[in-house]
Design a protein around this motif. Structure first.
Motif, PDB file in Angstrom:
ATOM      1  N   ILE A  79       0.563  -1.237   0.238  1.00  0.00           N
ATOM      2  CA  ILE A  79       0.005  -0.089   0.026  1.00  0.00           C
ATOM      3  C   ILE A  79       0.767   1.135  -0.010  1.00  0.00           C
ATOM      4  N   TRP A  80       1.750   1.246   0.792  1.00  0.00           N
ATOM      5  CA  TRP A  80       2.753   2.445   1.040  1.00  0.00           C
ATOM      6  C   TRP A  80       3.525   2.562  -0.364  1.00  0.00           C
ATOM      7  N   SER A  81       4.073   1.576  -0.974  1.00  0.00           N
ATOM      8  CA  SER A  81       4.600   1.794  -2.264  1.00  0.00           C
ATOM      9  C   SER A  81       3.799   2.149  -3.180  1.00  0.00           C
ATOM     10  N   SER A  82       2.566   1.651  -3.268  1.00  0.00           N
ATOM     11  CA  SER A  82       1.565   2.059  -4.386  1.00  0.00           C
ATOM     12  C   SER A  82       1.222   3.499  -4.358  1.00  0.00           C
ATOM     13  N   VAL A  83       1.426   4.083  -2.977  1.00  0.00           N
ATOM     14  CA  VAL A  83       1.099   5.562  -2.983  1.00  0.00           C
ATOM     15  C   VAL A  83       2.276   6.368  -3.196  1.00  0.00           C
ATOM     16  N   LEU A  84       3.560   5.851  -3.146  1.00  0.00           N
ATOM     17  CA  LEU A  84       4.887   6.256  -3.621  1.00  0.00           C
ATOM     18  C   LEU A  84       4.637   6.291  -5.283  1.00  0.00           C
ATOM     19  N   VAL A  85       4.435   5.247  -5.628  1.00  0.00           N
ATOM     20  CA  VAL A  85       4.219   5.100  -7.315  1.00  0.00           C
ATOM     21  C   VAL A  85       3.653   6.301  -7.593  1.00  0.00           C
ATOM     22  N   GLY A 221      -6.207  10.413 -12.387  1.00  0.00           N
ATOM     23  CA  GLY A 221      -5.038   9.985 -12.624  1.00  0.00           C
ATOM     24  C   GLY A 221      -4.453   9.355 -11.280  1.00  0.00           C
ATOM     25  N   CYS A 222      -4.513   9.905 -10.429  1.00  0.00           N
ATOM     26  CA  CYS A 222      -4.091   9.303  -8.931  1.00  0.00           C
ATOM     27  C   CYS A 222      -4.874   7.979  -8.774  1.00  0.00           C
ATOM     28  N   ILE A 223      -6.084   7.907  -9.028  1.00  0.00           N
ATOM     29  CA  ILE A 223      -7.002   6.681  -8.659  1.00  0.00           C
ATOM     30  C   ILE A 223      -6.610   5.692  -9.413  1.00  0.00           C
ATOM     31  N   MET A 224      -6.492   5.778 -10.890  1.00  0.00           N
ATOM     32  CA  MET A 224      -6.007   4.831 -11.776  1.00  0.00           C
ATOM     33  C   MET A 224      -4.801   4.173 -11.358  1.00  0.00           C
ATOM     34  N   THR A 225      -3.996   5.129 -11.246  1.00  0.00           N
ATOM     35  CA  THR A 225      -2.493   4.744 -10.985  1.00  0.00           C
ATOM     36  C   THR A 225      -2.222   4.005  -9.567  1.00  0.00           C
ATOM     37  N   PHE A 226      -2.801   4.199  -8.542  1.00  0.00           N
ATOM     38  CA  PHE A 226      -2.802   3.518  -7.428  1.00  0.00           C
ATOM     39  C   PHE A 226      -3.432   2.248  -7.521  1.00  0.00           C
ATOM     40  N   MET A 227      -4.633   2.131  -8.263  1.00  0.00           N
ATOM     41  CA  MET A 227      -5.035   0.720  -8.276  1.00  0.00           C
ATOM     42  C   MET A 227      -4.234  -0.109  -9.357  1.00  0.00           C
ATOM     43  N   LEU A 271      -7.506  -6.403  -0.227  1.00  0.00           N
ATOM     44  CA  LEU A 271      -6.824  -5.339  -1.178  1.00  0.00           C
ATOM     45  C   LEU A 271      -7.967  -4.292  -1.731  1.00  0.00           C
ATOM     46  N   LEU A 272      -9.039  -4.988  -2.132  1.00  0.00           N
ATOM     47  CA  LEU A 272      -9.987  -4.271  -2.846  1.00  0.00           C
ATOM     48  C   LEU A 272     -10.693  -3.385  -2.121  1.00  0.00           C
ATOM     49  N   ILE A 273     -10.875  -3.536  -0.864  1.00  0.00           N
ATOM     50  CA  ILE A 273     -11.438  -2.600   0.248  1.00  0.00           C
ATOM     51  C   ILE A 273     -10.397  -1.490   0.575  1.00  0.00           C
ATOM     52  N   ILE A 274      -9.112  -1.752   0.428  1.00  0.00           N
ATOM     53  CA  ILE A 274      -8.297  -0.782   0.651  1.00  0.00           C
ATOM     54  C   ILE A 274      -8.010   0.151  -0.609  1.00  0.00           C
ATOM     55  N   CYS A 275      -8.218  -0.308  -1.685  1.00  0.00           N
ATOM     56  CA  CYS A 275      -8.371   0.615  -2.971  1.00  0.00           C
ATOM     57  C   CYS A 275      -9.635   1.234  -2.899  1.00  0.00           C
ATOM     58  N   ILE A 276     -10.735   0.798  -2.497  1.00  0.00           N
ATOM     59  CA  ILE A 276     -11.820   1.411  -2.554  1.00  0.00           C
ATOM     60  C   ILE A 276     -11.781   2.849  -1.449  1.00  0.00           C
TER      61      ILE A 276
END
Length: 295
Positions: A79-85, A221-227, A271-276
């Motif tokens: 989750i943290w790495s996805s936020v960083l990405v 863009g942030c939503i699509m990239t994070f997911m 993981l889906l819940i976190i993305c939502i």
């Protein structure tokens, strides 16, 4: 919605469009998720035990994650790495999107967009593997840095999460650029000129004029990239070291190596819940609604 479609396309075509959307939503989105939730709430049983006394709904599959410290740490790291990405992709994409929308001539913008799009005609795995070659210990990047005298010995770019971050920023940059580009392109250039003429610096102009207008595009863009980053498997599998596993790799192992679809479904649903939750957080931070994102 249906009345607007009816006025534009007529009744038969409108019914067909709504029916196709319903089939897509129900068959490819809702039902698979419901099946996944049902799997996640059932224990992993032998075929002969299904329907028996032990075949009851339970939360034990979810509790497994919180009792397994290794999996839990990988989950939070993902989750943290996805936020960083997402952040790194935004930092790279925003200047480029502004250049394409407001600075470049139509010919320059078309050429730049073509150069961005052409690599994505190639399969994602092949593009990711090309980064594996570039970042390898004896790859062209290390050879170039050694030739320029910037390093004394080759750097192991693929020994941690660095290679994964680079690969993901490259893999998902278009999903950040295009929403921001579309949002900035609709901004009246006279507003930028007026801010500059009134003495605002470029940084203040972007902060007070451009970014507020581009908020829906930035949020999208942030939503699509994070997911995409959180759900990626190919990039961390190819560019990650043994010590930099991604949570999707754990899910893959449960499904296809451990044979425990119930446990894998529970991990996937978490993981889906976190993305939502991330989507809701981004919408709240940028103060945009679903209608703004869907434009």
């Amino acid at each position: 919605m249906f009345s607007q479609l009816k006025q534009r396309f007529g009744s038969p075509l409108s019914v067909a469009i709504v029916a196709l959307i319903a089939v897509w939503l129900i068959g490819l989105v809702i039902l698979p998720q419901l099946i996944m939730v049902n799997y996640s709430l059932k224990p992993n049983l032998l075929p002969g035990e299904i329907g028996g006394v032990q075949d009851q709904y339970t939360l034990s599959n979810y509790a497994t994650l919180f009792s397994n410290t290794i999996h839990l740490s990988i989950f939070f790291k993902t989750i943290w790495s996805s936020v960083l990405v997402t952040f790194l992709t935004l930092v790279v994409s925003y200047p480029l999107a502004f250049y394409l929308a407001k600075v470049a001539t139509p010919r320059q913008a078309a050429l730049c967009l073509l150069l961005l799009i052409i690599p994505f005609w190639i399969n994602e795995i092949l593009r990711t593997f090309s980064w594996y070659i570039i970042l390898a210990y004896k790859g062209p990047l290390n050879a170039l840095l050694l030739e320029l005298g910037l390093i004394n010995r080759p750097v192991r770019f693929l020994s941690g999460d660095g290679g994964v971050l680079i690969g993901m920023v490259y893999a998902y940059i278009l999903f950040m650029i295009f929403p921001i580009y579309n949002a900035i392109e609709s901004l009246d250039s006279n507003q930028v000129k007026a801010a500059r003429n009134l003495g605002a610096s470029w940084l203040r102009t972007h902060y007070r004029v451009v970014i507020p207008h581009a908020k829906p595009g930035i949020a999208t863009g942030c939503i699509m990239t994070f997911m995409l980053a959180a759900g990626s498997y190919a990039v961390p599998a190819l560019l990650g070291s043994p010590g930099s596993r991604w949570f999707t790799q754990i899910i893959y192992n449960w499904f296809f190596e451990g044979g425990d679809w119930n446990q894998g479904a529970a991990y996937a649903f978490l993981l889906l819940i976190i993305c939502i939750g991330f989507i809701a957080l981004v919408m709240r931070v940028f103060k945009v609604g679903l209608g703004d994102i869907a434009r």
